[in-house]
Each structure stands twice: as structure tokens, then as C-alpha cells.
Design a protein around this motif. Structure first.
Motif, mmCIF file in Angstrom:
data_model
loop_
_atom_site.group_PDB
_atom_site.id
_atom_site.type_symbol
_atom_site.label_atom_id
_atom_site.label_comp_id
_atom_site.label_asym_id
_atom_site.label_seq_id
_atom_site.Cartn_x
_atom_site.Cartn_y
_atom_site.Cartn_z
ATOM 1 N N VAL A 143 35.262 21.317 2.899
ATOM 2 C CA VAL A 143 36.540 20.604 2.828
ATOM 3 C C VAL A 143 36.565 19.433 3.808
ATOM 4 O O VAL A 143 37.069 18.349 3.498
ATOM 5 C CB VAL A 143 37.713 21.563 3.080
ATOM 6 N N LEU A 144 35.982 19.636 4.996
ATOM 7 C CA LEU A 144 35.966 18.569 6.002
ATOM 8 C C LEU A 144 35.177 17.351 5.537
ATOM 9 O O LEU A 144 35.504 16.215 5.918
ATOM 10 C CB LEU A 144 35.363 19.091 7.310
ATOM 11 N N PHE A 145 34.158 17.567 4.722
ATOM 12 C CA PHE A 145 33.282 16.460 4.320
ATOM 13 C C PHE A 145 34.074 15.340 3.642
ATOM 14 O O PHE A 145 33.935 14.164 3.991
ATOM 15 C CB PHE A 145 32.183 16.968 3.395
ATOM 16 N N ARG A 164 42.230 23.362 7.042
ATOM 17 C CA ARG A 164 42.695 24.750 7.152
ATOM 18 C C ARG A 164 43.986 24.964 6.352
ATOM 19 O O ARG A 164 44.188 26.036 5.781
ATOM 20 C CB ARG A 164 42.903 25.115 8.619
ATOM 21 N N ARG A 165 44.837 23.963 6.300
ATOM 22 C CA ARG A 165 46.082 24.097 5.530
ATOM 23 C C ARG A 165 45.780 24.302 4.052
ATOM 24 O O ARG A 165 46.385 25.153 3.400
ATOM 25 C CB ARG A 165 46.944 22.849 5.729
ATOM 26 N N PHE A 166 44.820 23.552 3.526
ATOM 27 C CA PHE A 166 44.513 23.687 2.101
ATOM 28 C C PHE A 166 43.690 24.939 1.807
ATOM 29 O O PHE A 166 43.820 25.524 0.727
ATOM 30 C CB PHE A 166 43.825 22.416 1.581
ATOM 31 N N LEU A 167 42.876 25.371 2.741
ATOM 32 C CA LEU A 167 42.181 26.644 2.559
ATOM 33 C C LEU A 167 43.176 27.798 2.523
ATOM 34 O O LEU A 167 43.031 28.743 1.742
ATOM 35 C CB LEU A 167 41.150 26.855 3.667
ATOM 36 N N GLU A 168 44.202 27.706 3.345
ATOM 37 C CA GLU A 168 45.248 28.732 3.311
ATOM 38 C C GLU A 168 45.997 28.679 1.981
ATOM 39 O O GLU A 168 46.324 29.720 1.400
ATOM 40 C CB GLU A 168 46.214 28.534 4.470
ATOM 41 N N LEU A 169 46.247 27.473 1.481
ATOM 42 C CA LEU A 169 46.962 27.310 0.221
ATOM 43 C C LEU A 169 46.235 27.994 -0.932
ATOM 44 O O LEU A 169 46.868 28.588 -1.815
ATOM 45 C CB LEU A 169 47.137 25.817 -0.093
ATOM 46 N N VAL A 170 44.888 27.950 -0.922
ATOM 47 C CA VAL A 170 44.122 28.552 -2.022
ATOM 48 C C VAL A 170 43.647 29.967 -1.704
ATOM 49 O O VAL A 170 42.844 30.541 -2.438
ATOM 50 C CB VAL A 170 42.911 27.672 -2.415
ATOM 51 N N GLY A 171 44.134 30.532 -0.609
ATOM 52 C CA GLY A 171 43.819 31.918 -0.298
ATOM 53 C C GLY A 171 42.471 32.139 0.351
ATOM 54 O O GLY A 171 41.906 33.236 0.252
ATOM 55 N N LEU A 172 41.938 31.142 1.058
ATOM 56 C CA LEU A 172 40.627 31.281 1.693
ATOM 57 C C LEU A 172 40.710 31.257 3.219
ATOM 58 O O LEU A 172 39.683 31.101 3.888
ATOM 59 C CB LEU A 172 39.674 30.183 1.203
#
Length: 265
Positions: free
Chosen positions: A99-101, A118-126
Motif C-alpha cells: 500500500v505504501l508503494f 493503515r487506515r485503508f488496511l483497516e477499512l478492508v479488514g487487514l
């Protein structure tokens, strides 16, 4: 202004063996509003993926125009994020690194990148899987990572090319529900290619039905279902059954059943 405008699009290929010109798409025109979820449905070989590739900037059209936020598509761009069927993740990068890339490529300041990722990883459940590598994730989790990577770049439009097509039926249904939750939370503009009628009706606001090759817009079908949507309630809905039956008739080349008997369940 629409997020996406396609006007009189035509695409031809030249057969390398015979030199014959093969039409793939013909006079395709439609638009997608900002925050709208539009599915493109059609028989195999009708040009659905070719159309998506043109919008993504991976291929050039033979004629016609494609504009995103009023600007012509000239090539690939971060404003058109693509979620592929086969994940297309960086296997040597962690979940967080994938995601950082994109954020780094987009020039997001270093101090802002990780909180966004991290916000978007949380959004998709990761959340909690940041240090894992793609091979350590299930197929469904890898596809959710692909969605997070695209959403984190805040594209003008998210292009999804049969993103659940390689998954088993149970995982596919689970991810459809999760995508619905993500869409309702972040309201991206989505161009979603599928061959699955039920998937299209469950997810989309409108469905563009293409004819057999060369692909033409046969009909644009609105989906008369409110949001949020839940599979159990949707499957029991007369509107779902009517819309799915109508689409099946269009794909079969017959007359729409919804016109034959608008009160049928």
C-alpha cells in the motif's frame, strides 16, 4: 461533471495470422457519475476487458473518446486505479509495503504515508496483517489488499476487472459483501467488469449490458435496490429477481422478460 464519459468508442484489432481487421467494440457510449457503481456485463468475448483496458490507458481506442473528470485518457494514471483478477501484488513487499508503494509514487509526504496506508488496511479488514507477505495471505485477503492499495491512492475511478473471478464461490460471496461495505463507507466511483448477473445486480447502481462481438451497448439497466444491501434480503426481493431475469434475457438475445410481464415475481 461525470467521473467518466465514453463517447462513440470503437476498437479494432488486426489478426496477426490473416491480417484481417477484427472489430471488438463498436459505437460504445455511456457515462459514470461521481460516486456511482456501474457494472459492465456481457457474453464472453464481447470486449468487456478491452473496454476497461482502454479506460485504464493500457490500450488505445481506434476511434471515439474517453474522458475522466473532463480530461482525455492518454495513458495509465494513478487517478485510474485497477484491481485485477489475479491480484498483481508485489510478492517481495509486505502488506503495508504494497500500500505504501503507491503513496510514495504519488508523492505523498513520508510522514503521511503510513497513517493513510493503515487506515485503508483497516477499512478492508487487514489491520494486524501489515507485516505479512502476499504469499502468507488467502486469495480473498490478497484481493482485499489489492482494493486497499487502489483506494489509498484516492483515484478518480476504480476499475475492477472480474476481481473475484478466480476465487471459490464462498469466498467470492464474502468479498462481494465486503466490497459493498467498503463502497458504502468510502463512496468511490467504480467501473466493474463481470460475467456474473447476480454479482452485477447485488453490487451496482446501473448495469451496462454489451452485445456479442463487436460489443455495443444493448441496454443500460438501473438496479432498483436500496443500500445497504444484504444477500439474504436481496435474494428474496422481487426487484432482484425481475432485474436478474431481464439481464439474462438480454444476454441470451431475447426480449426482456420484465417488459413481457412487469408484475411477475
Amino acid at each position: 461533471m461525470s467521473a467518466l464519459e465514453i463517447h462513440r468508442l470503437r476498437k479494432e484489432f488486426v489478426d496477426a495470422r490473416t491480417g484481417e481487421v477484427v472489430p471488438a467494440l463498436e459505437e460504445v457510449s455511456f457515462g459514470i457519475g461521481r460516486g456511482e457503481f456501474v457494472a459492465v456485463l456481457g457474453p464472453s468475448g464481447c470486449g468487456k476487458t478491452t473496454l476497461l483496458n482502454i479506460v485504464a490507458g493500457f490500450e488505445r481506442q481506434t476511434a471515439g473518446t474517453v474522458e475522466v473528470n473532463g480530461e482525455p485518457v492518454e495513458g495509465p494514471s494513478p487517478e485510474r486505479g485497477v484491481v485485477f483478477q489475479h491480484f498483481a501484488l508485489f510478492p517481495w513487499k509486505t502488506v503495508l509495503g504494497n500500500v505504501l508503494f503507491g503513496l510514495r509514487m504519488r508523492g505523498v509526504p513520508r510522514r503521511e504515508r503510513e497513517p493513510v496506508a493503515r487506515r485503508f488496511l483497516e477499512l478492508v479488514g487487514l489491520a494486524g496483517f501489515e507485516r505479512k507477505f502476499p504469499h502468507e495471505l488467502s486469495g480473498g485477503m490478497q484481493q482485499r489488499l489489492g482494493v486497499a492499495r487502489v483506494l489509498a491512492n484516492e483515484p478518480a475511478i476504480m476499475l475492477m476487472d472480474e476481481p473475484f473471478g478466480s476465487l471459490d464461490a464462498q469466498t467470492r460471496r464474502t468479498l462481494q459483501v465486503e466490497l459493498m461495505t467498503i463502497v458504502e463507507a468510502s463512496r468511490p466511483t467504480v467501473f466493474f467488469v463481470t460475467h456474473d448477473v447476480e454479482e452485477a445486480v447485488f453490487l451496482a447502481d446501473r448495469i451496462v449490458v454489451l452485445s456479442s462481438r463487436p460489443g455495443r451497448v444493448r441496454e443500460i439497466v438501473p438496479v432498483p435496490l436500496g443500500r445497504p444491501r444484504y444477500w439474504r434480503a436481496v435474494l428474496e426481493s422481487p426487484d432482484f429477481r425481475r432485474t436478474a431475469g431481464h439481464l439474462m434475457d438480454l444476454l441470451a438475445g431475447g426480449e426482456p422478460s420484465v417488459q413481457d410481464d412487469p408484475d411477475s415475481a
